[in-house]
Scaffold this active site. Structure first.
Site, mmCIF file in Angstrom:
data_model
loop_
_atom_site.group_PDB
_atom_site.id
_atom_site.type_symbol
_atom_site.label_atom_id
_atom_site.label_comp_id
_atom_site.label_asym_id
_atom_site.label_seq_id
_atom_site.Cartn_x
_atom_site.Cartn_y
_atom_site.Cartn_z
ATOM 1 N N THR A 85 0.855 -1.191 0.000
ATOM 2 C CA THR A 85 0.000 0.000 0.000
ATOM 3 C C THR A 85 0.890 1.240 0.000
ATOM 4 O O THR A 85 1.564 1.530 0.998
ATOM 5 C CB THR A 85 -0.919 0.038 1.240
ATOM 6 O OG1 THR A 85 -1.699 -1.155 1.268
ATOM 7 C CG2 THR A 85 -1.843 1.249 1.179
ATOM 8 N N LYS A 160 -7.249 2.044 -2.927
ATOM 9 C CA LYS A 160 -6.837 1.433 -1.655
ATOM 10 C C LYS A 160 -6.814 2.473 -0.524
ATOM 11 O O LYS A 160 -7.263 2.218 0.592
ATOM 12 C CB LYS A 160 -5.457 0.787 -1.828
ATOM 13 C CG LYS A 160 -4.822 0.254 -0.568
ATOM 14 C CD LYS A 160 -5.614 -0.875 0.052
ATOM 15 C CE LYS A 160 -5.020 -1.278 1.392
ATOM 16 N NZ LYS A 160 -5.923 -2.160 2.137
ATOM 17 N N LYS A 228 -0.045 5.215 8.488
ATOM 18 C CA LYS A 228 0.601 5.540 7.200
ATOM 19 C C LYS A 228 -0.461 5.737 6.114
ATOM 20 O O LYS A 228 -0.398 6.681 5.317
ATOM 21 C CB LYS A 228 1.561 4.397 6.848
ATOM 22 C CG LYS A 228 2.232 4.432 5.490
ATOM 23 C CD LYS A 228 1.753 3.404 4.502
ATOM 24 C CE LYS A 228 1.664 1.984 4.947
ATOM 25 N NZ LYS A 228 1.078 1.060 3.945
HETATM 26 N N1 LIG Z 1 -1.604 -6.487 7.550
HETATM 27 C C1 LIG Z 1 -2.677 -6.216 6.853
HETATM 28 O O1 LIG Z 1 -3.806 -6.520 7.282
HETATM 29 C C2 LIG Z 1 -2.596 -5.541 5.529
HETATM 30 C C3 LIG Z 1 -1.484 -4.839 5.122
HETATM 31 N N2 LIG Z 1 -1.477 -4.220 3.904
HETATM 32 C C4 LIG Z 1 -0.317 -3.487 3.443
HETATM 33 O O2 LIG Z 1 0.609 -4.465 3.019
HETATM 34 C C5 LIG Z 1 1.941 -4.054 3.310
HETATM 35 C C6 LIG Z 1 2.608 -5.067 4.221
HETATM 36 O O3 LIG Z 1 1.842 -5.170 5.382
HETATM 37 P P1 LIG Z 1 2.199 -6.243 6.548
HETATM 38 O O4 LIG Z 1 2.619 -7.516 5.949
HETATM 39 O O5 LIG Z 1 1.087 -6.199 7.499
HETATM 40 O O6 LIG Z 1 3.454 -5.508 7.171
HETATM 41 P P2 LIG Z 1 4.680 -6.063 8.025
HETATM 42 O O7 LIG Z 1 5.166 -4.875 8.764
HETATM 43 O O8 LIG Z 1 4.297 -7.295 8.761
HETATM 44 O O9 LIG Z 1 5.743 -6.501 6.899
HETATM 45 C C7 LIG Z 1 6.404 -5.535 6.173
HETATM 46 C C8 LIG Z 1 7.387 -6.182 5.208
HETATM 47 O O10 LIG Z 1 8.183 -5.130 4.630
HETATM 48 C C9 LIG Z 1 9.565 -5.452 4.846
HETATM 49 N N3 LIG Z 1 10.338 -4.221 4.968
HETATM 50 C C10 LIG Z 1 10.087 -3.174 5.774
HETATM 51 N N4 LIG Z 1 11.011 -2.204 5.600
HETATM 52 C C11 LIG Z 1 11.870 -2.678 4.671
HETATM 53 C C12 LIG Z 1 13.030 -2.136 4.051
HETATM 54 N N5 LIG Z 1 13.482 -0.907 4.376
HETATM 55 N N6 LIG Z 1 13.646 -2.877 3.116
HETATM 56 C C13 LIG Z 1 13.196 -4.103 2.796
HETATM 57 N N7 LIG Z 1 12.101 -4.678 3.343
HETATM 58 C C14 LIG Z 1 11.450 -3.956 4.266
HETATM 59 C C15 LIG Z 1 9.589 -6.294 6.096
HETATM 60 O O11 LIG Z 1 10.793 -7.003 6.165
HETATM 61 P P3 LIG Z 1 11.330 -7.577 7.574
HETATM 62 O O12 LIG Z 1 10.617 -8.885 7.751
HETATM 63 O O13 LIG Z 1 12.769 -7.706 7.384
HETATM 64 O O14 LIG Z 1 10.956 -6.579 8.622
HETATM 65 C C16 LIG Z 1 8.358 -7.157 5.869
HETATM 66 O O15 LIG Z 1 8.644 -8.201 4.955
HETATM 67 C C17 LIG Z 1 1.813 -2.647 3.904
HETATM 68 O O16 LIG Z 1 1.948 -1.713 2.868
HETATM 69 C C18 LIG Z 1 0.397 -2.641 4.468
HETATM 70 O O17 LIG Z 1 -0.116 -1.334 4.538
HETATM 71 C C19 LIG Z 1 -2.531 -4.321 3.029
HETATM 72 C C20 LIG Z 1 -3.632 -5.030 3.366
HETATM 73 C C21 LIG Z 1 -3.775 -5.656 4.662
HETATM 74 O O1 LIG Z 2 -4.699 -2.445 4.540
HETATM 75 C C1 LIG Z 2 -5.260 -3.196 5.339
HETATM 76 C C2 LIG Z 2 -6.620 -3.630 5.150
HETATM 77 C C3 LIG Z 2 -7.156 -4.484 6.228
HETATM 78 C C4 LIG Z 2 -8.509 -4.990 5.837
HETATM 79 O O2 LIG Z 2 -8.975 -4.743 4.712
HETATM 80 O O3 LIG Z 2 -9.104 -5.678 6.704
#
Ligand SMILES: NC(=O)C1=CN([C@@H]2O[C@H](COP(=O)(O)OP(=O)(O)OC[C@H]3O[C@@H](n4cnc5c(N)ncnc54)[C@H](OP(=O)(O)O)[C@@H]3O)[C@@H](O)[C@H]2O)C=CC1
Ligand SMILES: O=CCCC(=O)O
Length: 278
Positions: A85, A160, A228
């Site tokens: 996102t 989104k 964010k």
């Molecule tokens: N969780 C949710 O319900 C949802 C999340 N999203 C979006 O999806 C994305 C991921 O979310 P989520 O999985 O929850 O987040 P997490 O914080 O659990 O994971 C983030 C990922 O990004 C990596 N990362 C962060 N900073 C860096 C960097 N500087 N360089 C390389 N890799 C990096 C992390 O690596 P490392 O493991 O090394 O920290 C990890 O793999 C976000 O944009 C979020 O807004 C969208 C829908 C639903």
């Molecule tokens: O970006 C996160 C979305 C979470 C949700 O749709 O439940």
């Protein structure tokens, strides 16, 4: 999010190669049969389609365009699908870098959290190169229950952010309601039940309400990412002079919660900022 999505691809029999900044988080995927490469560049050069799921605009840019980033491994015929996102300008900048290699680009942020990701029930909001949309469709259908193609790069990001702006405001408002009900002597659990039967019923309230009543916030969607998204949505609104006072007020509550160390809790922990003058 990236891990359960990759798991579903592996379980469906796809040939999956993974990379993550913290390598140990790849271990469960490797034990399911995924291959590992040491950089996004190496993943991109060994795969037809590369899916990226990163925390925020900075990490999405770094992994796509930085040193050893995916763009270095791309070439014509390959595709890069960014599921993170991010805001439209960031997505357009990543798209320019990717397309300069001759590869195709699709932005594809998702609605749906941890459980839908595990269950292959995400909703993809895609935009960009339509030939890549068609090529990626079978994989999107493994990871998700529906997909929208919204045209030019930036439209998926905007959709989104609008959805998550509404979601963040709803959660802040729900928190206020739960706390108010308690203060006036009502049982907030009964409020959750009442809401579930009426016109403002929402799966989010029914799923998260019972734990919020107990001040428990097991992380599905981290609060730092919701803040964010509100920040990016307010930027989007600013770019077209759309007033968004409700989202702006909600964003302040998430900022307070984040500054008090709740960034890695579920975004429903915004209730703690509403509860007390933190
Ligand atoms: N969780 C949710 O319900 C949802 C999340 N999203 C979006 O999806 C994305 C991921 O979310 P989520 O999985 O929850 O987040 P997490 O914080 O659990 O994971 C983030 C990922 O990004 C990596 N990362 C962060 N900073 C860096 C960097 N500087 N360089 C390389 N890799 C990096 C992390 O690596 P490392 O493991 O090394 O920290 C990890 O793999 C976000 O944009 C979020 O807004 C969208 C829908 C639903
Ligand atoms: O970006 C996160 C979305 C979470 C949700 O749709 O439940």
């Amino acid at each position: 999010m990236g891990s359960p999505m990759a798991q579903n691809l592996i379980k469906a029999g796809c040939d999956v190669t993974v990379w993550n900044r913290t390598k140990s988080k790849c271990d469960p995927l490797l034990s399911l049969g995924a291959k590992y490469k040491a950089s996004p560049e190496e993943v991109a050069s060994s795969c037809d389609i590369t899916f990226a799921m990163l925390a925020d605009p900075e990490s999405a840019v770094d992994v796509a365009c930085g040193k050893h980033g995916a763009a270095n491994g791309l070439s014509p015929e390959k595709g890069y699908v960014d599921i993170s996102t991010v805001d439209g300008p960031t997505s357009k900048s990543i798209s320019r870098h990717i397309k300069a290699t001759g590869a195709l680009f699709l932005e594809a942020p998702v609605s749906g959290s941890k459980k839908p990701a595990e269950d292959g029930q995400l909703i993809f909001l895609t935009a960009g190169d339509s030939p890549l949309y068609e090529k990626a469709a079978p994989f999107l259908d493994i990871m998700g229950k529906s997909r929208f193609y919204l045209g030019e790069v930036g439209n998926g990001a905007a959709m989104k952010l609008v959805v998550n702006m509404i979601m963040g405001s709803m959660m802040a408002s729900f928190s206020e309601g739960l706390l108010l009900s308690e203060k006036v002597g009502l049982d907030p659990s009964v409020l959750v039940e009442v809401i579930s039967q009426g016109a403002i019923s929402a799966p989010m309230f029914s799923m998260k309400g019972p734990s919020m009543v107990q001040a428990l916030y097991p992380t599905a969607f981290p609060l730092k990412h919701q803040q964010k998204d509100l920040r990016l949505a307010l930027g989007l609104a600013e770019s077209v002079s759309q007033p968004t006072p409700i989202a702006a007020a909600a964003n302040e509550q998430y900022k307070v919660a984040k500054s008090h160390g709740l960034g890695d809790k579920d975004f429903s922990a915004v209730m703690e900022a509403v509860r007390t003058k933190m």
